[in-house]
Design an enzyme around this catalytic site. Structure first.
Site, mmCIF file in Angstrom:
data_model
loop_
_atom_site.group_PDB
_atom_site.id
_atom_site.type_symbol
_atom_site.label_atom_id
_atom_site.label_comp_id
_atom_site.label_asym_id
_atom_site.label_seq_id
_atom_site.Cartn_x
_atom_site.Cartn_y
_atom_site.Cartn_z
ATOM 1 N N HIS A 374 97.156 122.973 58.283
ATOM 2 C CA HIS A 374 97.931 124.450 58.233
ATOM 3 C C HIS A 374 97.022 125.503 59.099
ATOM 4 C CE1 HIS A 374 95.110 126.377 55.487
ATOM 5 N NE2 HIS A 374 95.017 125.087 55.018
ATOM 6 N N CYS A 393 92.455 120.894 52.367
ATOM 7 C CA CYS A 393 93.443 120.651 53.374
ATOM 8 C C CYS A 393 92.761 120.667 54.790
ATOM 9 C CB CYS A 393 94.379 121.707 53.053
ATOM 10 S SG CYS A 393 95.567 121.202 51.737
#
Length: 482
Positions: A374, A393
């Site tokens: 992301h 992440c």
């Protein structure tokens, strides 16, 4: 990364004679592929000459492939079916990894493909091509071959006595001289042939050598010999050898052929690279999981890009970080774009797309760890050399460029459409016409074809753990073969 041709190890040194196969019916043996149900199959019979050759080849290859430290073991007294079983076990270890399924940690989310070495081995015995069979077993990747060469180089360094530690000293600065500089020069020369081993002057050549070492270790190549540089230099050669062997084991877990188009993240180095075949077509810095919030190893496919994604906060982060901030500073959640969603007794947090910690782009792929790639509004994190700071992440330096590259074959999501949607601020899931493979990998050692190895820290402690598991499994298999 994939080699087009693999040559037989030692093929030019060993004359392969044509030997008649034994006439007696061989005894059955349980010889399964990795992870498969065991099935009784007959073992091929070796001639005396083949047995001698095979025993020598396996003993040498165990060391070459990083499965055994120290000198090759003596297999000359092992023959018949016992030697064949050793050969089949060695083949599985080199081709698909030494570990048993029970050895894998949960975050090591990559598993090797099943492999049955018996058909290939039987064919090699029948055609008297045992050396070529041994040479065909390792993963068919130049990156693996480079580590094999690197391990051989570090074994030579170890055989020559390794290197001594370098202590911090005031004279370890450009233009100075003294015993500490001489020790630094000798230490650098062990890994870098461009550095002269003798001399006590910190000259331009030594400064260049320090900078090359810092690049190999993933440090700031400023030429200052500080604590981080000394720590990297003072890692013993035996530890570096185990680190190389651990990375070789991870190569064995990859599929026999990588996808033509793929995204690869080196978690340890915090770098993302997009490949088209063997050619890197895009690279960018990343931020990966801090120790304690490890980014897992896994293989999947990116199937969609979420534009203007809200952040559905994991309960672990909400409980440990966000709810305490709200209690300490009432109104914190509202000021930062969070809203509380009542799930019938339990509450969860969602951050609006306008202030989302995910930025404007989120790349989705199926996995058991709830991780994804992301964007991030915290761009300052990419200026650091140590970029392990996320909750697991992977944050991206250039997510817009990645989104447009991955959407190149999706007609409705060309760059103008992406820009318009992002500018409008509405959350949209853009499905890709062609999913792209994604690999989250943990490379802490990688080498050039000459065997020059670059290292990264082992932030998760996975190298030492994996090396110990490989050594324990190899020792167990060795005992079983006696």
């Amino acid at each position: 990364m994939r080699r087009a041709i693999r040559t037989a190890t030692g093929g030019s040194l060993i004359a392969l004679a044509s030997l008649a196969a034994a006439q007696e019916t061989p005894a059955p043996v349980l010889a399964p592929p990795v992870g498969a149900t065991m099935v009784a199959q007959p073992l091929p019979q070796l001639s005396d000459a083949q047995a001698r050759q095979l025993a020598k080849l396996i003993a040498q290859d165990e060391v070459r492939q990083g499965l055994r430290q120290g000198a090759p073991r003596d297999l000359s007294a092992t023959g018949g079916d016992a030697l064949v079983r050793v050969a089949l076990d060695h083949a599985r270890a080199v081709h698909a990894g030494r570990l048993d399924a029970s050895d894998f940690e949960r975050d090591w989310g990559i598993r090797p493909q099943r492999f049955d070495p018996l058909p290939g081995f039987a064919d090699a015995v029948a055609r008297d091509r045992l050396a070529a069979w041994i040479a065909s077993l390792p993963p068919p990747y130049a990156g693996y071959d480079a580590l094999v060469a690197g391990l051989a180089r570090y074994r030579e360094i170890a055989a020559d006595g390794g290197w001594s530690s370098v202590s911090a000293a005031p004279e370890l600065k450009f233009g100075r001289s003294g015993p500490a500089v001489a020790a630094l020069r000798k230490r650098l020369s062990a890994e870098d042939p461009q550095v002269a081993a003798s001399g006590d002057k910190f000259d331009a050549g030594l400064l260049d050598g320090v900078r090359r070492a810092q690049r190999r270790y993933g440090l700031n190549p400023a030429g200052d010999v500080g604590a981080l540089t000394l720590a990297a230099l003072n890692v013993p050669v035996t530890t570096r050898m185990r680190q190389i062997a651990a990375n070789m084991e991870r190569w064995r877990w990859l599929p026999a052929q990588l996808e033509q188009k793929r995204v690869q993240v080196n978690v340890a180095a915090a770098v993302l690279t997009v490949f088209d075949g063997d050619a890197p077509v895009m690279s960018m810095k990343a931020v990966t999981g801090r120790p304690g919030n490890e980014t897992p190893m896994l293989v999947s496919s990116i199937h969609s890009v979420v534009l203007n994604p809200p952040w559905n906060v994991p309960s672990s982060i909400a409980d440990k970080e966000l709810w305490p901030k709200e209690r300490a500073n009432p109104g914190y959640l509202k000021r930062n774009g969070f809203r509380v969603i009542d799930n019938g007794g339990s509450k969860r947090l969602q951050q609006s797309s306008e202030k989302s910690a995910l930025g404007r782009y989120k790349f989705d792929f199926a996995n058991d760890f709830a991780v994804y790639l992301h964007d991030t509004p915290a761009q300052q994190g990419f200026s650091r050399f140590d970029r392990l700071a996320s909750h697991g992440c992977v944050r991206l330096e250039k997510p817009e460029a990645l989104a447009k590259l991955l959407m190149k074959t999706t007609p409705e999501w060309q760059p103008a459409a992406i820009d318009t949607t992002v500018a409008a601020g509405k959350t949209v899931r853009a499905k890709m016409a062609e999913p792209v493979a994604v690999y989250l990998l943990y490379w802490t050692a990688f080498a050039s074809p000459t065997g020059q190895v670059g290292f990264r820290e082992d932030p998760y402690g996975w190298d030492g753990e994996l090396a110990s598991k490989v050594e324990a499994r190899q020792a167990k298999q060795t005992l079983a073969s006696l």
